[in-house]
Design a protein around this motif. Structure first.
Motif, PDB file in Angstrom:
ATOM      1  N   LEU A  67     -40.761 -34.081  50.339  1.00 37.87           N
ATOM      2  CA  LEU A  67     -39.901 -33.347  49.408  1.00 37.87           C
ATOM      3  C   LEU A  67     -39.139 -34.246  48.436  1.00 37.87           C
ATOM      4  O   LEU A  67     -39.273 -34.088  47.221  1.00 37.87           O
ATOM      5  CB  LEU A  67     -38.941 -32.432  50.180  1.00 37.87           C
ATOM      6  N   ALA A  68     -38.317 -35.146  48.932  1.00 40.66           N
ATOM      7  CA  ALA A  68     -37.464 -35.950  48.043  1.00 40.66           C
ATOM      8  C   ALA A  68     -38.280 -36.816  47.073  1.00 40.66           C
ATOM      9  O   ALA A  68     -38.016 -36.792  45.862  1.00 40.66           O
ATOM     10  CB  ALA A  68     -36.488 -36.798  48.845  1.00 40.66           C
ATOM     11  N   PRO A  69     -39.278 -37.586  47.553  1.00 44.63           N
ATOM     12  CA  PRO A  69     -40.008 -38.413  46.587  1.00 44.63           C
ATOM     13  C   PRO A  69     -40.804 -37.596  45.581  1.00 44.63           C
ATOM     14  O   PRO A  69     -40.915 -37.979  44.415  1.00 44.63           O
ATOM     15  CB  PRO A  69     -40.918 -39.284  47.457  1.00 44.63           C
ATOM     16  N   THR A  70     -41.345 -36.466  46.006  1.00 44.07           N
ATOM     17  CA  THR A  70     -42.112 -35.644  45.074  1.00 44.07           C
ATOM     18  C   THR A  70     -41.206 -35.038  44.016  1.00 44.07           C
ATOM     19  O   THR A  70     -41.555 -35.019  42.830  1.00 44.07           O
ATOM     20  CB  THR A  70     -42.880 -34.541  45.822  1.00 44.07           C
ATOM     21  N   ARG A  71     -40.052 -34.553  44.421  1.00 40.99           N
ATOM     22  CA  ARG A  71     -39.128 -33.944  43.459  1.00 40.99           C
ATOM     23  C   ARG A  71     -38.660 -34.940  42.412  1.00 40.99           C
ATOM     24  O   ARG A  71     -38.252 -34.545  41.317  1.00 40.99           O
ATOM     25  CB  ARG A  71     -37.942 -33.323  44.191  1.00 40.99           C
ATOM     26  N   ALA A  72     -38.744 -36.237  42.717  1.00 39.55           N
ATOM     27  CA  ALA A  72     -38.348 -37.277  41.760  1.00 39.55           C
ATOM     28  C   ALA A  72     -39.489 -37.707  40.847  1.00 39.55           C
ATOM     29  O   ALA A  72     -39.274 -38.483  39.914  1.00 39.55           O
ATOM     30  CB  ALA A  72     -37.812 -38.493  42.524  1.00 39.55           C
ATOM     31  N   GLU A  73     -40.690 -37.204  41.090  1.00 37.50           N
ATOM     32  CA  GLU A  73     -41.849 -37.607  40.295  1.00 37.50           C
ATOM     33  C   GLU A  73     -41.813 -36.999  38.900  1.00 37.50           C
ATOM     34  O   GLU A  73     -41.292 -35.903  38.683  1.00 37.50           O
ATOM     35  CB  GLU A  73     -43.145 -37.162  40.986  1.00 37.50           C
ATOM     36  N   LYS A  74     -42.415 -37.724  37.974  1.00 39.88           N
ATOM     37  CA  LYS A  74     -42.550 -37.237  36.602  1.00 39.88           C
ATOM     38  C   LYS A  74     -43.300 -35.912  36.603  1.00 39.88           C
ATOM     39  O   LYS A  74     -44.350 -35.776  37.235  1.00 39.88           O
ATOM     40  CB  LYS A  74     -43.303 -38.263  35.765  1.00 39.88           C
ATOM     41  N   SER A 129     -50.897 -36.322  43.458  1.00 42.70           N
ATOM     42  CA  SER A 129     -51.888 -36.338  44.534  1.00 42.70           C
ATOM     43  C   SER A 129     -52.326 -37.758  44.897  1.00 42.70           C
ATOM     44  O   SER A 129     -52.831 -37.982  45.996  1.00 42.70           O
ATOM     45  CB  SER A 129     -53.099 -35.485  44.165  1.00 42.70           C
ATOM     46  N   GLN A 130     -52.101 -38.705  43.987  1.00 37.95           N
ATOM     47  CA  GLN A 130     -52.460 -40.108  44.224  1.00 37.95           C
ATOM     48  C   GLN A 130     -51.260 -40.971  44.622  1.00 37.95           C
ATOM     49  O   GLN A 130     -51.400 -42.185  44.786  1.00 37.95           O
ATOM     50  CB  GLN A 130     -53.117 -40.694  42.962  1.00 37.95           C
ATOM     51  N   SER A 131     -50.088 -40.360  44.775  1.00 39.99           N
ATOM     52  CA  SER A 131     -48.871 -41.136  45.048  1.00 39.99           C
ATOM     53  C   SER A 131     -48.897 -41.755  46.449  1.00 39.99           C
ATOM     54  O   SER A 131     -49.593 -41.281  47.353  1.00 39.99           O
ATOM     55  CB  SER A 131     -47.630 -40.251  44.890  1.00 39.99           C
ATOM     56  N   ALA A 132     -48.130 -42.805  46.616  1.00 46.54           N
ATOM     57  CA  ALA A 132     -48.116 -43.553  47.879  1.00 46.54           C
ATOM     58  C   ALA A 132     -47.639 -42.705  49.052  1.00 46.54           C
ATOM     59  O   ALA A 132     -48.194 -42.797  50.152  1.00 46.54           O
ATOM     60  CB  ALA A 132     -47.238 -44.799  47.725  1.00 46.54           C
ATOM     61  N   HIS A 133     -46.621 -41.878  48.835  1.00 49.10           N
ATOM     62  CA  HIS A 133     -46.106 -41.099  49.965  1.00 49.10           C
ATOM     63  C   HIS A 133     -47.090 -40.008  50.398  1.00 49.10           C
ATOM     64  O   HIS A 133     -47.193 -39.703  51.590  1.00 49.10           O
ATOM     65  CB  HIS A 133     -44.719 -40.515  49.666  1.00 49.10           C
TER      66      HIS A 133
END
Length: 98
Positions: free
Chosen positions: A29-36, A69-73
């Motif tokens: 949740l937190a890292p995705t919500r911070a994504e561009k 979909s390609q992010s590290a987390h």
């Protein structure tokens, strides 16, 4: 005209792995919500079946969704969830405007 990308992603934990799957999904949740490009990224659980989870997502573009979909987390989560869930069922939706 650029329209919002709507996504509904369904995840079902295998029996006995519900808590671990939920923990990994909550960690997105937190890292995705911070994504561009992330407009909305919310996690739900099915009231009648605690093995079933659903993400409701909105993205500014398909490129932003692809980057997510390609992010590290997400990659790390896929490894953590291997063998602990059913295959995901993901819907890309177009809102009908009247």
């Amino acid at each position: 005209m650029n329209s919002i990308i709507h996504v509904v992603a369904h995840i079902e934990a295998l029996s006995g792995h519900e808590a671990e799957v939920r923990s990994v999904l909550e960690g997105y949740l937190a890292p995705t919500r911070a994504e561009k490009g992330c407009i909305r990224y919310d996690l739900f659980t099915d009231d009648s079946d605690p093995k079933k989870f659903t993400f409701i997502e909105e993205w500014e573009s398909k490129a932003d969704l692809e980057a997510h979909s390609q992010s590290a987390h997400i990659a790390a989560g896929r490894i953590s969830l291997d063998g602990k869930k059913q295959p995901n069922w993901v819907q890309l939706l177009t809102q009908i405007q009247l």
